[in-house]
Design a protein around this motif. Structure first.
Motif, short mmCIF file in Angstrom:
data_model
loop_
_atom_site.label_atom_id
_atom_site.label_comp_id
_atom_site.label_asym_id
_atom_site.label_seq_id
_atom_site.Cartn_x
_atom_site.Cartn_y
_atom_site.Cartn_z
N ALA A 109 -6.99 -8.91 8.26
CA ALA A 109 -7.26 -8.49 6.88
C ALA A 109 -6.28 -7.40 6.46
N LEU A 110 -6.01 -6.45 7.35
CA LEU A 110 -5.03 -5.40 7.05
C LEU A 110 -3.63 -5.99 6.86
N GLU A 111 -3.28 -6.94 7.71
CA GLU A 111 -1.98 -7.59 7.57
C GLU A 111 -1.87 -8.29 6.22
N LYS A 112 -2.95 -8.90 5.79
CA LYS A 112 -2.98 -9.56 4.49
C LYS A 112 -2.80 -8.54 3.37
N LEU A 113 -3.45 -7.38 3.50
CA LEU A 113 -3.29 -6.31 2.51
C LEU A 113 -1.83 -5.84 2.44
N VAL A 114 -1.22 -5.66 3.60
CA VAL A 114 0.18 -5.23 3.64
C VAL A 114 1.06 -6.28 2.97
N GLU A 115 0.81 -7.53 3.29
CA GLU A 115 1.59 -8.62 2.71
C GLU A 115 1.43 -8.63 1.18
N GLN A 116 0.22 -8.46 0.70
CA GLN A 116 -0.01 -8.43 -0.74
C GLN A 116 0.67 -7.22 -1.38
N ALA A 117 0.60 -6.06 -0.71
CA ALA A 117 1.24 -4.85 -1.24
C ALA A 117 2.76 -5.05 -1.31
N GLN A 118 3.32 -5.68 -0.30
CA GLN A 118 4.76 -5.95 -0.29
C GLN A 118 5.13 -6.93 -1.39
N GLN A 119 4.30 -7.93 -1.61
CA GLN A 119 4.57 -8.88 -2.69
C GLN A 119 4.51 -8.20 -4.05
N ARG A 120 3.50 -7.32 -4.24
CA ARG A 120 3.40 -6.59 -5.51
C ARG A 120 4.62 -5.69 -5.71
N GLU A 121 5.02 -5.01 -4.64
CA GLU A 121 6.18 -4.12 -4.71
C GLU A 121 7.44 -4.91 -5.04
N GLN A 122 7.59 -6.05 -4.41
CA GLN A 122 8.75 -6.91 -4.65
C GLN A 122 8.75 -7.43 -6.10
N LEU A 123 7.60 -7.82 -6.59
CA LEU A 123 7.48 -8.30 -7.96
C LEU A 123 7.82 -7.19 -8.95
N LEU A 124 7.34 -5.98 -8.67
CA LEU A 124 7.64 -4.83 -9.52
C LEU A 124 9.14 -4.55 -9.55
N GLN A 125 9.78 -4.62 -8.39
CA GLN A 125 11.23 -4.40 -8.33
C GLN A 125 11.98 -5.48 -9.10
N ARG A 127 10.86 -7.18 -11.64
CA ARG A 127 10.64 -6.92 -13.07
C ARG A 127 11.54 -5.78 -13.55
N GLN A 128 11.65 -4.73 -12.74
CA GLN A 128 12.50 -3.60 -13.12
C GLN A 128 13.96 -4.03 -13.21
N GLN A 129 14.39 -4.83 -12.25
CA GLN A 129 15.77 -5.33 -12.27
C GLN A 129 16.00 -6.22 -13.49
N GLN A 130 15.01 -7.06 -13.79
CA GLN A 130 15.13 -7.93 -14.95
C GLN A 130 15.18 -7.10 -16.24
N LYS A 131 14.36 -6.05 -16.31
CA LYS A 131 14.35 -5.18 -17.49
C LYS A 131 15.70 -4.50 -17.66
#
Length: 150
Positions: A109-125, A127-131
């Protein structure tokens, strides 16, 4: 919670999981040893009874017969005690297995949380690059429009 903190938690969980797995393996080995002892006693009892029956066919005195019966009773008691040891060791092994599996579930479950956090962080980056890219393109377009006007 940052992904670094979650990664550290996962490492701790893995260590705990490995300890619980080792405890389970040890408990499982103890259970198997207890079961082997029980089987050894049961086999010895069977052989002893067969031996006493062979002796009985030849002829036994009452004293010798009583000794056989008394010894078989002692073997029965030893089997009963060893049966309890087997059951206790089986229960301990099962409890350790359940603890290990729970810890494994927590870690996953923790590994899944880390994976989700990394995906969110990557998506945010992304979006910032696209902006930034959009802003750069808009400025360039605006500069070209200004340059064409003059």
């Amino acid at each position: 919670m940052s992904s670094n903190k979650l990664a550290m938690l996962i490492r701790v969980q893995k260590e705990r999981e490995e300890k619980l797995q080792a405890q389970f393996v040890k408990a499982q080995q103890q259970f198997q040893l207890a079961e082997q002892k029980y089987q050894g006693l049961a086999n010895y009892r069977t052989e002893y009874i067969q031996q006493s029956m062979q002796q009985g066919a030849i002829g036994l005195g009452s004293r010798q017969y009583n000794q056989y019966v008394a010894f078989i009773s002692k073997l029965d008691e030893a089997l009963s005690q060893q049966g309890r040891v087997v059951q206790q060791s089986r229960n301990v092994a099962e409890q350790r297995r359940q603890s290990w599996l729970k810890m494994q579930t927590k870690r996953k479950a923790l590994e899944k949380l880390v994976e989700q956090a990394q995906q969110r962080e990557q998506l945010l980056q992304q979006r910032q690059q696209q902006k930034l890219a959009d802003e750069y393109a808009a400025q360039r377009f605006y500069q070209q429009q200004l340059a064409e006007q003059y």
